[in-house]
Scaffold this motif. Structure first.
Motif, mmCIF file in Angstrom:
data_model
loop_
_atom_site.group_PDB
_atom_site.id
_atom_site.type_symbol
_atom_site.label_atom_id
_atom_site.label_comp_id
_atom_site.label_asym_id
_atom_site.label_seq_id
_atom_site.Cartn_x
_atom_site.Cartn_y
_atom_site.Cartn_z
ATOM 1 N N ALA A 74 0.649 15.166 17.313
ATOM 2 C CA ALA A 74 -0.641 14.930 16.668
ATOM 3 C C ALA A 74 -1.303 13.666 17.196
ATOM 4 O O ALA A 74 -2.497 13.655 17.503
ATOM 5 C CB ALA A 74 -0.457 14.840 15.152
ATOM 6 N N LEU A 75 -0.518 12.591 17.327
ATOM 7 C CA LEU A 75 -1.068 11.333 17.822
ATOM 8 C C LEU A 75 -1.480 11.429 19.288
ATOM 9 O O LEU A 75 -2.532 10.932 19.688
ATOM 10 C CB LEU A 75 -0.045 10.207 17.646
ATOM 11 N N SER A 76 -0.638 12.063 20.102
ATOM 12 C CA SER A 76 -0.956 12.196 21.527
ATOM 13 C C SER A 76 -2.218 13.017 21.725
ATOM 14 O O SER A 76 -3.086 12.667 22.537
ATOM 15 C CB SER A 76 0.217 12.845 22.276
ATOM 16 N N SER A 77 -2.332 14.104 20.971
ATOM 17 C CA SER A 77 -3.525 14.945 21.075
ATOM 18 C C SER A 77 -4.756 14.218 20.562
ATOM 19 O O SER A 77 -5.858 14.381 21.095
ATOM 20 C CB SER A 77 -3.319 16.239 20.279
ATOM 21 N N PHE A 78 -4.578 13.410 19.519
ATOM 22 C CA PHE A 78 -5.694 12.625 18.990
ATOM 23 C C PHE A 78 -6.204 11.646 20.040
ATOM 24 O O PHE A 78 -7.412 11.461 20.207
ATOM 25 C CB PHE A 78 -5.243 11.865 17.738
ATOM 26 N N MET A 79 -5.281 11.032 20.771
ATOM 27 C CA MET A 79 -5.679 10.019 21.744
ATOM 28 C C MET A 79 -6.237 10.619 23.023
ATOM 29 O O MET A 79 -7.103 10.041 23.663
ATOM 30 C CB MET A 79 -4.485 9.113 22.076
ATOM 31 N N PHE A 80 -5.763 11.808 23.396
ATOM 32 C CA PHE A 80 -6.180 12.372 24.677
ATOM 33 C C PHE A 80 -7.092 13.581 24.539
ATOM 34 O O PHE A 80 -7.524 14.140 25.530
ATOM 35 C CB PHE A 80 -4.953 12.772 25.497
ATOM 36 N N GLY A 81 -7.343 14.006 23.293
ATOM 37 C CA GLY A 81 -8.106 15.228 23.092
ATOM 38 C C GLY A 81 -9.560 15.121 23.506
ATOM 39 O O GLY A 81 -10.125 14.031 23.634
ATOM 40 N N TRP A 82 -10.170 16.285 23.695
ATOM 41 C CA TRP A 82 -11.583 16.372 24.067
ATOM 42 C C TRP A 82 -12.409 16.523 22.803
ATOM 43 O O TRP A 82 -12.140 17.368 21.963
ATOM 44 C CB TRP A 82 -11.796 17.581 24.980
ATOM 45 N N HIS A 83 -13.446 15.706 22.650
ATOM 46 C CA HIS A 83 -14.361 15.776 21.512
ATOM 47 C C HIS A 83 -13.579 15.675 20.195
ATOM 48 O O HIS A 83 -13.724 16.491 19.281
ATOM 49 C CB HIS A 83 -15.144 17.093 21.552
ATOM 50 N N VAL A 84 -12.731 14.663 20.089
ATOM 51 C CA VAL A 84 -11.870 14.493 18.921
ATOM 52 C C VAL A 84 -12.681 13.994 17.726
ATOM 53 O O VAL A 84 -13.443 13.037 17.834
ATOM 54 C CB VAL A 84 -10.728 13.495 19.229
ATOM 55 N N HIS A 85 -12.494 14.634 16.583
ATOM 56 C CA HIS A 85 -13.140 14.182 15.353
ATOM 57 C C HIS A 85 -12.302 13.065 14.754
ATOM 58 O O HIS A 85 -11.074 13.109 14.777
ATOM 59 C CB HIS A 85 -13.253 15.344 14.354
ATOM 60 N N GLU A 86 -12.981 12.057 14.204
ATOM 61 C CA GLU A 86 -12.274 10.888 13.669
ATOM 62 C C GLU A 86 -11.276 11.246 12.570
ATOM 63 O O GLU A 86 -10.230 10.623 12.431
ATOM 64 C CB GLU A 86 -13.282 9.866 13.132
ATOM 65 N N LYS A 87 -11.578 12.295 11.779
ATOM 66 C CA LYS A 87 -10.680 12.652 10.675
ATOM 67 C C LYS A 87 -9.382 13.289 11.167
ATOM 68 O O LYS A 87 -8.441 13.466 10.384
ATOM 69 C CB LYS A 87 -11.390 13.613 9.715
ATOM 70 N N ALA A 88 -9.297 13.607 12.467
ATOM 71 C CA ALA A 88 -8.075 14.213 13.012
ATOM 72 C C ALA A 88 -6.881 13.269 12.927
ATOM 73 O O ALA A 88 -5.740 13.706 13.059
ATOM 74 C CB ALA A 88 -8.300 14.634 14.467
ATOM 75 N N ILE A 89 -7.125 11.992 12.674
ATOM 76 C CA ILE A 89 -6.021 11.041 12.530
ATOM 77 C C ILE A 89 -5.154 11.408 11.329
ATOM 78 O O ILE A 89 -3.957 11.084 11.284
ATOM 79 C CB ILE A 89 -6.563 9.596 12.400
ATOM 80 N N LEU A 90 -5.726 12.105 10.340
ATOM 81 C CA LEU A 90 -4.957 12.524 9.170
ATOM 82 C C LEU A 90 -3.855 13.505 9.547
ATOM 83 O O LEU A 90 -2.856 13.625 8.842
ATOM 84 C CB LEU A 90 -5.883 13.158 8.130
ATOM 85 N N LEU A 91 -4.029 14.188 10.667
ATOM 86 C CA LEU A 91 -3.028 15.142 11.141
ATOM 87 C C LEU A 91 -1.728 14.435 11.502
ATOM 88 O O LEU A 91 -0.652 15.042 11.468
ATOM 89 C CB LEU A 91 -3.577 15.893 12.360
ATOM 90 N N ALA A 92 -1.801 13.145 11.822
ATOM 91 C CA ALA A 92 -0.606 12.345 12.100
ATOM 92 C C ALA A 92 -0.165 11.545 10.877
ATOM 93 O O ALA A 92 1.023 11.364 10.640
ATOM 94 C CB ALA A 92 -0.866 11.400 13.272
ATOM 95 N N ILE A 93 -1.128 11.055 10.098
ATOM 96 C CA ILE A 93 -0.812 10.194 8.960
ATOM 97 C C ILE A 93 -0.011 10.934 7.889
ATOM 98 O O ILE A 93 0.982 10.413 7.361
ATOM 99 C CB ILE A 93 -2.100 9.601 8.352
ATOM 100 N N LEU A 94 -0.414 12.158 7.539
ATOM 101 C CA LEU A 94 0.248 12.871 6.450
ATOM 102 C C LEU A 94 1.701 13.228 6.774
ATOM 103 O O LEU A 94 2.590 12.998 5.946
ATOM 104 C CB LEU A 94 -0.564 14.111 6.062
#
Length: 417
Positions: free
Chosen positions: A261-281
């Motif tokens: 989740a974190l790797s995809s958040f950092m390297f993803g294309w057009h990442v939405h800011e709320k996607a960080i919750l995918l790693a936090i939870l």
């Protein structure tokens, strides 16, 4: 819907998979009793008190699944570190960290979305894997993917774990795979589950030859690298680094899922800011198990939650978001410090200095910058500062988690030898 995947009356088109479209279709049959006008697709930027009431009611109602999923996850937590008081018990702390998660609260109940319902599906699938109910876990995750494809980020973790823990039925005494134990029947059964869910979701579009239109909505590469405001990911730092990790055991799966989740958040294309919750939870589940994971969780959650502040940009929302985040952050730090009070401090001086730096950053962005002459000429500066500062913390948390996984893996191999 299958008959209208091409509708583009708004710049915010339906870019979710088909199951979410059906979900919204079902909600519309209830929404019409609140305010018929909210269902008019040409009625852009429409707002009314009845519409807000329906949004609040529907989000709260769907959160029932999230509450149930949290309950199931708490059952999977090891209760070795049990305190005398209820508030010191790992299961209680985990339930608060999940149910009162600041980021999920503002995204769902102020920004009005159904992320709690979707995260409920993810947490429930994780709980089923911990409970060795692998087929249920695979089914729930397949359904989740067809509700929101952002969860493809963590699909590699699911694939590797199910292959390792379900399709291989036995291990050698040293814990390595017994290759002859590979079960083709189990692989076929997993594949059948994924296929049937996908067929139910995408089958109608395939029959109408509309799959290209669906995929163009799901993967909008024309929108550019960054989202509406810069998510605090690795692209904010303009660097690149990635790796793949194999997993053994439920806890290893959870760590791999968080890393995916974190790797995809950092390297993803057009990442939405709320996607960080995918790693936090998911990281919340790890935080009550080991002091090292608790430290990483606190850095990640504090930085990640602060990065969501620009979602709430009006003056009345300013004190609300500051107060809610302070309450959650203070509880998280104090409860985890109490849980691991017999171990070393959760933060070193550098980490403490960085986290305290969020205070001056907030003062600068919200109370100082608006009164400067730069506000008109450089209005993006607060977003830039927030994204870059938070990107440093999130990248640090990712790196620290990765190092801890590699160290624990090396220690585990040494013990076996």
């Amino acid at each position: 819907m299958p008959s209208h995947p091409h509708i583009a009356t708004s710049e915010w088109t339906l870019d979710y998979p088909p199951f979410f479209a059906w979900f919204e279709y079902i909600l519309s049959h209830v929404a019409k009793y609140f305010d018929q006008e909210m269902l008019n697709v040409h009625n852009l930027n429409y707002s009314s008190s009845r519409t807000l009431l329906f949004q609040r009611f529907s989000v709260i109602f769907m959160d029932v699944l999230f509450v149930y999923a949290v309950r199931e996850c708490c059952k999977c937590i090891d209760g070795k570190k049990v305190g005398k008081e209820l508030t010191e018990k790992p299961k209680f702390i985990l339930s608060v960290l999940l149910l009162w998660n600041f980021g999920l609260l503002i995204v769902d109940h102020i920004h009005f979305q159904y992320n709690g319902f979707l995260f409920g599906l993810m947490l429930l699938s994780i709980a089923r894997l911990f409970q060795k109910r692998h087929m249920e876990g695979a089914f729930l995750f397949a359904v989740l993917l067809h509700f929101k494809h952002i969860y493809l980020y963590v699909a590699p973790a699911y694939g590797v774990y199910l292959l390792r823990s379900y399709c291989f039925t036995a291990n050698k005494p040293d814990g390595s795979i017994r290759w002859k134990s590979f079960s083709f029947v189990r692989v076929i059964s997993l594949g059948l589950v994924v296929f049937l869910v996908s067929a139910l979701s995408l089958g109608p579009f395939l029959a109408l030859n509309q799959l290209p239109q669906v995929f163009s909505r799901l993967f909008p590469f024309k929108r550019g690298l960054c989202h509406a405001y810069w998510a605090p990911n690795f692209w904010a730092l303009y660097n690149a680094l990635d790796k793949v990790l194999s997993v053994i055991g439920p806890r290893g799966f959870l760590r791999c899922l968080t890393l995916c989740a974190l790797s995809s958040f950092m390297f993803g294309w057009h990442v939405h800011e709320k996607a960080i919750l995918l790693a936090i939870l998911p990281m919340s589940l790890l935080s009550v198990g080991k002091a090292g994971d608790a430290s990483i969780f606190l850095i990640l959650t504090t930085t990640g939650h602060y990065s969501l502040f620009p979602l709430l940009f009006t003056a009345p929302e300013l004190p609300i978001k500051i107060l809610l985040m302070l309450l959650f952050t203070i509880y998280s730090i104090s409860s985890l410090k109490t849980l691991f009070r017999k171990e070393k401090p959760l933060f070193n001086w550098m980490e403490t200095f960085y986290l305290l730096g969020l205070g001056p950053l907030e003062v600068c962005c919200e109370f100082v910058f608006p009164f400067t002459s730069w506000k008109v000429k450089y209005p993006f500066i607060p977003l830039l500062l927030t994204s870059v500062y938070c990107a440093v913390g999130i990248t640090y948390a990712w790196f620290k988690l990765y190092v801890s996984v590699l160290i624990d893996s090396a220690i585990g191999k040494t013990k076996k030898q």
